[in-house]
Design an enzyme around this catalytic site. Sequence first.
Site, PDB file in Angstrom:
ATOM      1  N   HIS A   8       1.133  -1.698   0.178  1.00 27.22           N
ATOM      2  CA  HIS A   8      -0.236   0.094  -0.154  1.00 27.22           C
ATOM      3  C   HIS A   8       0.840   1.264  -0.043  1.00 27.22           C
ATOM      4  CE1 HIS A   8       0.476  -0.345   4.073  1.00 27.22           C
ATOM      5  NE2 HIS A   8       0.562   0.814   4.641  1.00 27.22           N
TER       6      HIS A   8
ATOM      7  N   ASP B 290       0.839   4.864   1.612  1.00 32.28           N
ATOM      8  CA  ASP B 290       0.504   5.591   2.799  1.00 32.28           C
ATOM      9  C   ASP B 290      -0.426   7.173   2.518  1.00 32.28           C
ATOM     10  OD1 ASP B 290       1.010   3.769   3.841  1.00 32.28           O
ATOM     11  OD2 ASP B 290       2.752   4.923   5.300  1.00 32.28           O
TER      12      ASP B 290
ATOM     13  N   HIS C 139       4.928   0.488  -0.317  1.00 31.95           N
ATOM     14  CA  HIS C 139       5.559  -0.107   0.704  1.00 31.95           C
ATOM     15  C   HIS C 139       4.808  -2.093   1.563  1.00 31.95           C
ATOM     16  CE1 HIS C 139       3.487   2.608   3.378  1.00 31.95           C
ATOM     17  NE2 HIS C 139       3.712   2.309   3.846  1.00 31.95           N
TER      18      HIS C 139
ATOM     19  N   ARG D 198       6.909  -9.515  15.666  1.00 29.59           N
ATOM     20  CA  ARG D 198       7.553  -8.023  15.810  1.00 29.59           C
ATOM     21  C   ARG D 198       6.098  -7.051  16.483  1.00 29.59           C
ATOM     22  NH1 ARG D 198       6.654  -4.753  10.225  1.00 29.59           N
ATOM     23  NH2 ARG D 198       8.947  -3.080   9.875  1.00 29.59           N
TER      24      ARG D 198
END
Length: 189
Positions: free
Chosen positions: A67, A69, A124, A134
């Site tokens: 996607h 941002d 990204h 994570r």
Amino acid sequence: MEQWQAEMKTLCNKIVGIMLGSLGLTHEDDMNWFQPQNGSDQTQCLFHLNSYPVCPDPDRAMGLAPHTDTSLITVVNQFNTGGLQVYQDGAGWVPVEPVEGALVVNVGDLMQIVSNGKFKSVLHRALVNSTCHRLATAFFLMASSNAEVSPLRKLVDSAHPPLYRPVTGKEYFQLKLKLFMKALESIRL
Ligand SMILES: O=C(O)CCC(=O)C(=O)O
Ligand SMILES: [Fe+2]
């Protein structure tokens, strides 16, 4: 939390100032258009806490799908566990290796609009891994919902016509929800 948010906002404003400054924009008018006007307190920042549990088969799963941002910029903290990847033409998916004490700054769609395409919003994604849980935080600097977002006047001339029509912060946010990766294209002139 409030103090942290205020400090993150100050940091983001500074980074946006430096980025626009690098395009020759230095005047207050060039810098303050995206802030809430007349003392209104509309949301201008968003915060994600992303949690990616250990995955037994990471090659068959995705933490966060590709996607861009919606933001002007996003400040990401990977807390020393890699997983973030950016897409680079010709190279494909490139890992953003964590650097201790460093934050990652992603360029978002709104920055691509106001810079008239000089800064490109980065595609990204985030991978999962098989060994550790994570965590990553993402702090998004948006434009206030009633701010007009359009290529900044000083970046537009007959040789560089505007690439995008004006939208309000709110309108672009809604377009992104509806059209996702086609949102930028939908306001292209
Ligand atoms: O988890 C990451 O490293 C990136 C998070 C992200 O891209 C987002 O929340 O928009
Ligand atoms: Fe993101």
